[in-house]
Design a protein around this motif. Structure first.
Motif, PDB file in Angstrom:
ATOM      1  N   VAL A 115      88.481  26.462 111.520  1.00 59.53           N
ATOM      2  CA  VAL A 115      88.107  26.860 110.153  1.00 59.53           C
ATOM      3  C   VAL A 115      87.268  25.761 109.501  1.00 59.53           C
ATOM      4  CG1 VAL A 115      88.998  27.459 107.859  1.00 59.53           C
ATOM      5  CG2 VAL A 115      90.084  28.422 109.901  1.00 59.53           C
ATOM      6  N   ARG A 116      87.663  24.506 109.723  1.00 58.85           N
ATOM      7  CA  ARG A 116      86.872  23.391 109.164  1.00 58.85           C
ATOM      8  C   ARG A 116      85.433  23.453 109.690  1.00 58.85           C
ATOM      9  NH1 ARG A 116      88.703  17.329 110.581  1.00 58.85           N
ATOM     10  NH2 ARG A 116      87.870  17.903 112.624  1.00 58.85           N
ATOM     11  N   ALA A 117      85.302  23.682 110.991  1.00 58.96           N
ATOM     12  CA  ALA A 117      83.951  23.753 111.576  1.00 58.96           C
ATOM     13  C   ALA A 117      83.156  24.888 110.942  1.00 58.96           C
ATOM     14  CB  ALA A 117      84.056  23.946 113.090  1.00 58.96           C
ATOM     15  N   GLN A 118      83.833  26.022 110.719  1.00 58.21           N
ATOM     16  CA  GLN A 118      83.121  27.171 110.170  1.00 58.21           C
ATOM     17  C   GLN A 118      82.700  26.924 108.714  1.00 58.21           C
ATOM     18  OE1 GLN A 118      85.051  30.146 108.329  1.00 58.21           O
ATOM     19  NE2 GLN A 118      83.848  31.870 109.086  1.00 58.21           N
ATOM     20  N   VAL A 119      83.591  26.303 107.914  1.00 56.53           N
ATOM     21  CA  VAL A 119      83.245  26.026 106.511  1.00 56.53           C
ATOM     22  C   VAL A 119      82.042  25.073 106.455  1.00 56.53           C
ATOM     23  CG1 VAL A 119      84.056  24.919 104.380  1.00 56.53           C
ATOM     24  CG2 VAL A 119      85.574  26.476 105.628  1.00 56.53           C
ATOM     25  N   GLN A 134      93.937  26.341 102.190  1.00 54.58           N
ATOM     26  CA  GLN A 134      93.660  27.616 101.518  1.00 54.58           C
ATOM     27  C   GLN A 134      92.651  28.443 102.305  1.00 54.58           C
ATOM     28  OE1 GLN A 134      92.755  26.751  97.377  1.00 54.58           O
ATOM     29  NE2 GLN A 134      94.868  26.148  96.952  1.00 54.58           N
ATOM     30  N   ASP A 135      91.675  27.781 102.911  1.00 57.13           N
ATOM     31  CA  ASP A 135      90.696  28.535 103.717  1.00 57.13           C
ATOM     32  C   ASP A 135      91.356  29.158 104.943  1.00 57.13           C
ATOM     33  OD1 ASP A 135      87.895  28.800 102.913  1.00 57.13           O
ATOM     34  OD2 ASP A 135      88.004  26.642 102.612  1.00 57.13           O
ATOM     35  N   ARG A 179     103.442  31.598 108.248  1.00 59.72           N
ATOM     36  CA  ARG A 179     103.058  32.649 107.303  1.00 59.72           C
ATOM     37  C   ARG A 179     103.396  32.296 105.856  1.00 59.72           C
ATOM     38  NH1 ARG A 179     107.086  34.481 110.474  1.00 59.72           N
ATOM     39  NH2 ARG A 179     109.074  34.970 109.496  1.00 59.72           N
ATOM     40  N   TRP A 180     104.138  31.198 105.662  1.00 56.66           N
ATOM     41  CA  TRP A 180     104.406  30.757 104.295  1.00 56.66           C
ATOM     42  C   TRP A 180     103.279  29.867 103.748  1.00 56.66           C
ATOM     43  CZ3 TRP A 180     104.484  25.892 106.085  1.00 56.66           C
ATOM     44  CH2 TRP A 180     105.061  25.671 107.331  1.00 56.66           C
ATOM     45  N   VAL A 181     102.263  29.591 104.547  1.00 57.01           N
ATOM     46  CA  VAL A 181     101.172  28.709 104.116  1.00 57.01           C
ATOM     47  C   VAL A 181     100.452  29.218 102.863  1.00 57.01           C
ATOM     48  CG1 VAL A 181      98.900  27.795 104.782  1.00 57.01           C
ATOM     49  CG2 VAL A 181     100.838  27.578 106.330  1.00 57.01           C
ATOM     50  N   PRO A 182     100.175  30.550 102.728  1.00 59.00           N
ATOM     51  CA  PRO A 182      99.476  30.993 101.516  1.00 59.00           C
ATOM     52  C   PRO A 182     100.208  30.584 100.234  1.00 59.00           C
ATOM     53  CG  PRO A 182      99.432  32.722 103.152  1.00 59.00           C
ATOM     54  CD  PRO A 182     100.329  31.641 103.700  1.00 59.00           C
ATOM     55  N   SER A 192      94.056  18.566 103.188  1.00 61.89           N
ATOM     56  CA  SER A 192      92.773  18.413 103.871  1.00 61.89           C
ATOM     57  C   SER A 192      91.710  19.093 103.016  1.00 61.89           C
ATOM     58  CB  SER A 192      92.854  19.068 105.261  1.00 61.89           C
ATOM     59  OG  SER A 192      91.631  18.911 105.932  1.00 61.89           O
ATOM     60  N   LEU A 193      90.783  18.294 102.502  1.00 63.05           N
ATOM     61  CA  LEU A 193      89.737  18.829 101.629  1.00 63.05           C
ATOM     62  C   LEU A 193      88.379  18.669 102.297  1.00 63.05           C
ATOM     63  CD1 LEU A 193      90.805  17.406  98.122  1.00 63.05           C
ATOM     64  CD2 LEU A 193      91.256  19.689  99.056  1.00 63.05           C
ATOM     65  N   ILE A 194      87.543  19.668 102.123  1.00 62.06           N
ATOM     66  CA  ILE A 194      86.165  19.588 102.614  1.00 62.06           C
ATOM     67  C   ILE A 194      85.294  19.460 101.369  1.00 62.06           C
ATOM     68  CG2 ILE A 194      84.337  20.798 103.871  1.00 62.06           C
ATOM     69  CD1 ILE A 194      86.619  22.281 105.379  1.00 62.06           C
ATOM     70  N   LEU A 195      84.453  18.417 101.350  1.00 55.07           N
ATOM     71  CA  LEU A 195      83.733  18.096 100.128  1.00 55.07           C
ATOM     72  C   LEU A 195      82.233  18.102 100.354  1.00 55.07           C
ATOM     73  CD1 LEU A 195      86.382  15.553  99.808  1.00 55.07           C
ATOM     74  CD2 LEU A 195      85.762  16.695  97.695  1.00 55.07           C
ATOM     75  N   GLU A 196      81.536  18.821  99.492  1.00 51.43           N
ATOM     76  CA  GLU A 196      80.079  18.743  99.467  1.00 51.43           C
ATOM     77  C   GLU A 196      79.724  17.874  98.276  1.00 51.43           C
ATOM     78  OE1 GLU A 196      77.975  22.452  99.120  1.00 51.43           O
ATOM     79  OE2 GLU A 196      76.033  21.447  99.214  1.00 51.43           O
TER      80      GLU A 196
END
Ligand SMILES: C[S@@+](CC[C@H](N)C(=O)[O-])C[C@H]1O[C@@H](n2cnc3c(N)ncnc32)[C@H](O)[C@@H]1O
Length: 273
Positions: free
Chosen positions: A67-71, A236-237, A249-252, A264-268
């Motif tokens: 998912v990180r790679a895709q974002v 969240q992604d 399944r409790w992650v959401p 884990s945050l992805i930052l632009e």
């Protein structure tokens, strides 16, 4: 083609590239994979999995890194759609195949990693004038001279799965150097929160790849000299793929709580004055 021993010879943080590489191979192989990555699947049989990495690899981390790679792919695609003649520099690129997935419309793409990793890449990948390989530490300022000149806003610097292995002072020094040279450029990276300092981090430390740089949330970023354009919470992604969560399944629900949201945050970001 490289031999098995090349990948097995990696140690410390360079060895962790096998984790993210395997995650992309397995994503490609899934019928419901979130992206296709035929190049990494083609390289993979020539590499060798190091069983010492087993304790830090699981379906959960596989999904997280896919998912990180895709974002990050989407952020790169957006940059390429916004500007002409884009130059991309991938720091700590490992065996990234992002150039083949989304990057071929760029003016130039530089894959930067330490010499032993670039030597490994050279055995599976071919350098061209558009797609160049740089054997250097991201912490060494000399590689900055290899970046082709151009308007700074067209430059995209990307660090996926790298900065958390640096000391906070090294992260700051890197950002300061990038700002001195490329003010106005975009810097994409991911960062981990304090909650990751658990058992998983201890296992990474045993593999001589300790996590060293943690942030509380995106509000720590402006103090480094960056303006934040977009923040994505990786937990969240990941919730976009509920059928893949299994026991998680409790992650959401959990990912709404700040410690988990910020794990884990992805930052632009933009390199600002
Ligand atoms: C977790 S891997 C990530 C690889 C790739 N970005 C990916 O997501 O597949 C970390 C990478 O950082 C590289 N690395 C570690 N220290 C580095 C440094 N000082 N300069 C450049 N690369 C470094 C390692 O060699 C390794 O390839």
């Amino acid at each position: 083609m490289n031999t098995v021993s090349d990948a097995m010879a990696l140690s410390g943080v360079p060895r962790t590239l096998l984790l993210t590489t395997r995650a992309r191979v397995e994503e490609h192989q899934r019928p419901d994979g979130i992206f296709r990555d035929p190049d990494i699947a083609q390289w993979w049989p020539a590499l060798s999995w190091d069983p010492a990495l087993d304790p830090v690899y699981s379906p959960w981390v596989q999904l997280s890194w896919a998912v990180r790679a895709q974002v990050l792919d989407q952020m790169v695609q957006r940059h390429l759609a916004t500007y002409a003649n884009v130059v991309v520099v991938e720091l700590g690129a490992g065996l990234s195949t992002r150039y083949y997935r989304v990057g071929q419309g760029c003016r130039c793409w530089l894959e930067l990693d330490v010499p032993e990793v670039i030597a490994l890449r050279r055995q599976v990948d071919t350098e061209t004038s558009q797609h160049r390989f740089l054997a250097a530490s991201a912490l060494d300022s000399r590689w900055l001279d290899a970046v082709p000149a151009g308007p700074p806003e067209t430059l995209l610097i990307l660090a996926e799965g790298l900065l958390m292995y640096f000391e906070a002072a090294q992260v700051q020094q890197l950002i300061t150097r990038l700002k001195q040279r490329f003010l106005g450029a975009t810097f994409l990276f991911d960062a981990v929160g304090g909650i990751t300092q658990g058992r998983w981090a201890q296992q990474l430390a045993r593999l001589e790849a300790p996590l060293r740089w943690f942030i509380r949330n995106e509000h720590d970023i402006p103090a480094l000299g960056l303006s934040v354009l977009e923040v994505r919470s990786l937990p969240q992604d990941i919730c976009r793929y509920p059928h893949r969560l299994g026991w998680f399944r409790w992650v959401p629900w959990l990912s709404k709580l700040p410690p988990f949201r910020n794990a884990s945050l992805i930052l632009e970001t933009k390199l600002k004055t």
